[in-house]
Design an enzyme around this catalytic site. Structure first.
Site, PDB file in Angstrom:
ATOM      1  N   GLY A 367     -35.535 -43.142  19.272  1.00 32.19           N
ATOM      2  CA  GLY A 367     -36.415 -44.305  19.314  1.00 32.19           C
ATOM      3  C   GLY A 367     -37.806 -44.045  19.843  1.00 32.19           C
ATOM      4  O   GLY A 367     -38.416 -44.944  20.414  1.00 32.19           O
ATOM      5  N   SER A 688     -28.246 -20.736  30.769  1.00 30.19           N
ATOM      6  CA  SER A 688     -27.302 -21.685  31.353  1.00 30.19           C
ATOM      7  C   SER A 688     -25.849 -21.366  31.045  1.00 30.19           C
ATOM      8  O   SER A 688     -24.955 -22.031  31.569  1.00 30.19           O
ATOM      9  CB  SER A 688     -27.624 -23.112  30.870  1.00 30.19           C
ATOM     10  N   LYS A 731     -25.818 -32.464  28.243  1.00 27.61           N
ATOM     11  CA  LYS A 731     -24.632 -31.601  28.317  1.00 27.61           C
ATOM     12  C   LYS A 731     -23.392 -32.400  28.724  1.00 27.61           C
ATOM     13  O   LYS A 731     -22.310 -32.213  28.164  1.00 27.61           O
ATOM     14  CB  LYS A 731     -24.884 -30.462  29.302  1.00 27.61           C
TER      15      LYS A 731
END
Length: 807
Positions: A367, A688, A731
């Protein structure tokens, strides 16, 4: 003027007259100027004879003044001199006629002029007249007639002459002698060609080329004439129009100039722009409308007078209304809405504030562009959008200089003109997808536009005067920040729009997507179609995998189309979308995350990591295998440099702590290790997944599987610390979508969880915060190892949940 003297067949010897750049053909009469001493001697010696026959032979090189036998062609023409005229310059002007071709066999005299034995040559004519030979003769005749019609240098009488020649040999010689486009070399080749068919074919090709060239010349002349005629016609028409308007007392050039002058005075321009406009208006008044620069200058002035130099929107800042508009158009996004309302509050207290440069960053479909529209609606300002995706030319931003044909201002000034006010909401869409090539760097051109300290003096290349952009509210949108140059990024205030949770998507579907799609497809809801909450949840889990809601909207549209078709076919039954019947319309589920998660982590050496992508979060499977070998460490799966370094750091930590977990410290001496990240076609990178790499290595070495439905994220150091990572919200939501129940993450990311995630998003998830890899490994691995061929069984309840409706 036929030759009625000695027959050429009786000629055995002839005096040779060398000629430059000239070829005499049989049966042709040619005027020649004789000026060489040897040639004058030759002509004078013939003066007393009755049969004035000579041999006319062309020189190979016209630059040779005293030609020798080797400087002449072997084939020439026997020529009879009809008339000799003495010129005042001591040279002679002679008229010669060539009865027949000759070949020079032997030179018998060189001084004072050349004399040689010659042999008459005859054409080689086909034995029988063949149709193709006759067609060739007609083609040559027709083409020559076309050349005569098209060429201004040839007399029309030649068409009649060529029609009356019956002998093909004479026809070719006549055409070759009268075709001005043939070079001396080409004429000599035709003279030397004794085979009549070959000579006709060669001449046919030359004529065809000449016809094409003459047609092209005529076309060019016609186009030029048309242009000149059109320009003259337009000039006369303009003069007549002026006279008519003058008689009627209507609009004329002077009135046009005065009208422009009034518009310039009323436009509210800056002093610099006003001076430039009046200067150009003075030039325009002195120009003729037919002048090349007239329309260029007129267009420039039109642009200057139409821009909103001083026109601004009426200031209406109603915080309650703005909040209602934002809530009506968008669900959630509380932090973004708060920031926008803060800016509106400052604008209400200080209207002279410069517009901030906001950049919405987030995955597709969350959006960003629609939020900018809502801001414009909340402010009651005009909305302008410019897509920057794929732009390579900086002139799209700054415009072209007026020296170029068809030059126009850049898209920024054009957008301001469309808005008709100098304080619109201006959206620069897809700012992360700007290109760069030899035409310039558009992102560098944006530095001035998006700097509040500089854009008040923005200078477009076309206008070449300053225009104030400081009142414009610029809003940029981007999916990623990596491709945005740091100087440009430094000028923008970043607002991150993260992905939606399942509950948020359900609410967005009920409030926005379903009403929009049912209206667009002509289906009345909920009378004709209704979506159950369980059906929407099943649709989101098993048919979409995204951070935004575009894919969800497409699937909702598909269901509306199915119902529209049923209604069109005469059915009156209402469609209630449930988990049980959704596959009847959309087919088999595209994603079976829970089943995949459980099945793939049954064996040791497999762990689930969490990844951030431009489209949101995703789960990442990591697999490790240990085999006999020695010191080889293989990393596959299209992994980037940073992820490879994470794998090496994880291996180093595991080797240094092997004894703590009952693993032989020398295991790497006798074994090869292979780490693979599936979905090898997709590039992967980042630090990560470091804790996942260490966990999967220990799992493979100790034969202890990772506990069921466990996922993890975090960067690892050689000392075993777990460092914080980004993208926590994406995540965690990806883990929840995949059916994960426990997530291990760095302890320093606990604040991100509290800030970005609500209790509804965390429902059904258990989060564990760890500081060291030892904590994570001890908690994430099963206590007991399994055998080489054993694996953890898949619980039946899991299979039932993955096939049936979601909980």
């Amino acid at each position: 003027m036929p030759v009625k003297h000695k027959k050429t067949a009786e000629i055995k010897e002839l005096s040779i007259l060398p000629v430059r750049d000239t070829v005499l053909f049989p049966n042709a009469i040619l005027p020649l100027t004789v000026g060489r001493e040897s040639s004058l001697k030759l002509i004078n010696d013939l003066g007393e004879k009755e049969d004035k026959f000579i041999g006319v032979v062309a020189q190979r090189d016209p630059r040779v003044d005293n030609p020798q036998p080797v400087d002449l062609y072997q084939i020439g023409t026997a020529a009879y001199i009809h008339k000799i005229i003495k010129l005042p310059s001591q040279s002679l002007f002679i008229f010669v006629e060539g009865p027949q071709r000759i070949a020079v066999e032997e030179v018998i005299q060189q001084e004072p002029y050349l004399r040689a034995r010659v042999k008459p040559l005859n054409d080689v004519v086909p034995g029988e007249k063949q149709p193709d030979f006759d067609a060739l003769v007609r083609s040559v005749t027709s083409l020559f007639q076309q050349v005569v019609q098209l060429s201004p240098m040839l007399s029309d009488d030649l068409q009649t002459v060529v029609m009356n020649i019956d002998d093909p040999g004479r026809l070719t010689d006549f055409i070759a002698a009268n075709l001005p486009s043939l070079s001396s070399t080409e004429k000599q080749e035709l003279l030397e060609s004794l085979d009549l068919r070959g000579r006709l074919e060669r001449l046919n090709r030359q004529l065809a080329r000449e016809v094409e060239l003459q047609q092209l010349r005529s076309k060019i002349q016609s186009d030029v004439q048309d242009q000149v005629t059109q320009s003259q016609r337009e000039y006369y028409l303009r003069e007549q129009m002026k006279a008519i308007q003058k008689e009627l007392g209507e609009f004329d050039e002077q009135q046009d100039v005065e009208e422009l002058r009034k518009k310039i005075e009323a436009a509210g321009m800056t002093e610099e722009a006003r001076k430039e406009a009046l200067r150009e208006l003075g030039r325009l008044a002195k120009m003729s409308p037919a002048a090349a620069d007239y329309h260029v200058t007129r267009t420039y002035l039109d642009w200057l007078v139409v821009l909103p130099w001083s026109k601004v929107s009426e200031l209406k800042v109603d915080l309650n209304k703005a909040k209602a508009v934002l809530d009506e158009d968008h669900y959630d996004l509380h932090k973004i809405k708060e920031r926008i309302l803060d800016y509106l509050a400052v604008l209400r207290l200080k209207p002279q504030i410069k517009g901030p440069i906001i950049c919405f960053v987030g995955p597709p479909g969350v959006g960003k562009t629609s939020l900018a529209k809502s801001i414009a609606r909340a402010l009651d300002r005009k909305f302008v959008r410019m897509s920057l995706g794929g732009i390579h030319d900086e002139a799209e931003i700054r415009g072209h200089r007026r020296t170029y044909i068809g030059a126009l201002p850049g898209q920024v000034i054009q957008g301001i003109r469309r808005a008709e006010t100098r304080d619109p909401v201006f959206v620069l869409d897809e700012v992360d997808k700007i290109g760069r090539d030899f035409r310039g760097d558009p992102s560098s051109a944006l530095l001035e536009v998006l700097d509040p300290e500089q854009n008040s003096h923005f200078r477009d290349n076309y206008l070449d005067v300053q225009f104030d952009l400081s009142k414009v509210l610029f809003i940029c949108t981007a999916n990623v920040l990596d491709t945005i140059p740091p100087p440009l990024l430094d000028r923008m205030e970043l607002m991150e729009l993260q992905g939606y949770s399942e509950e948020e998507k359900i609410e967005i579907a009920y409030q926005h997507l379903i009403p929009k799609q049912t209206e667009e497809h002509g289906v009345r809801g909920p009378e004709q179609i209704e979506f159950s909450r369980e059906g929407l949840a099943h649709l989101i889990r098993h048919y979409t995998r995204e951070a935004g809601v575009r894919g969800l909207e497409r699937e909702v549209a598909t269901l509306c189309r199915k119902q529209a078709r049923r209604i069109a076919e005469g059915s009156t039954d209402k469609l209630l979308v449930t988990p049980q019947n959704i596959s009847d319309f959309l087919g088999v589920p595209k994603y079976r995350l829970e089943t995949e998660l459980v099945e793939r982590t049954r064996k040791p050496g497999v762990a689930v990591g969490l990844a951030w992508t431009p489209t949101g979060g995703d789960v990442l499977f990591v697999e490790a295998n240990v085999m006999k070998g020695g010191k080889n460490f293989t990393m596959t799966g299209h992994v980037g440099q940073v992820m490879q370094e994470s794998m090496q750091a994880a291996l180093a930590w595991v080797r240094s702590h092997a004894r703590d977990y009952g693993v032989d410290p020398d295991f790497f001496q006798n074994n090869d290790i292979h780490i693979h990240v599936p979905a090898g076609a997709i590039p992967k990178d980042g630090p990560s997944a470091g804790v996942t790499m260490a966990t999967v290595l220990l799992s493979a070495l100790t034969r202890r599987p990772v506990r069921e439905r466990v996922a993890m994220t975090g960067e690892i150091t050689l000392s075993g610390l777990v460092l914080p990572v980004g993208g926590i919200k994406e995540k965690v939501l990806a883990a929840k979508r995949a059916g994960v129940r426990e997530v291990y993450m760095p302890a320093e990311n606990e604040s991100n969880v509290g800030e970005d995630l609500t209790s509804d998003m965390l429902e059904g998830l258990e989060l564990h915060y760890v500081k060291t890899i030892q904590e994570l490994v001890d908690a994430a691995l099963e206590k007991e190892p399994v055998g080489p061929d054993a694996s953890r069984p898949v619980p039946e309840v899991v299979m039932a949940q993955s096939i049936g409706p979601p909980n």
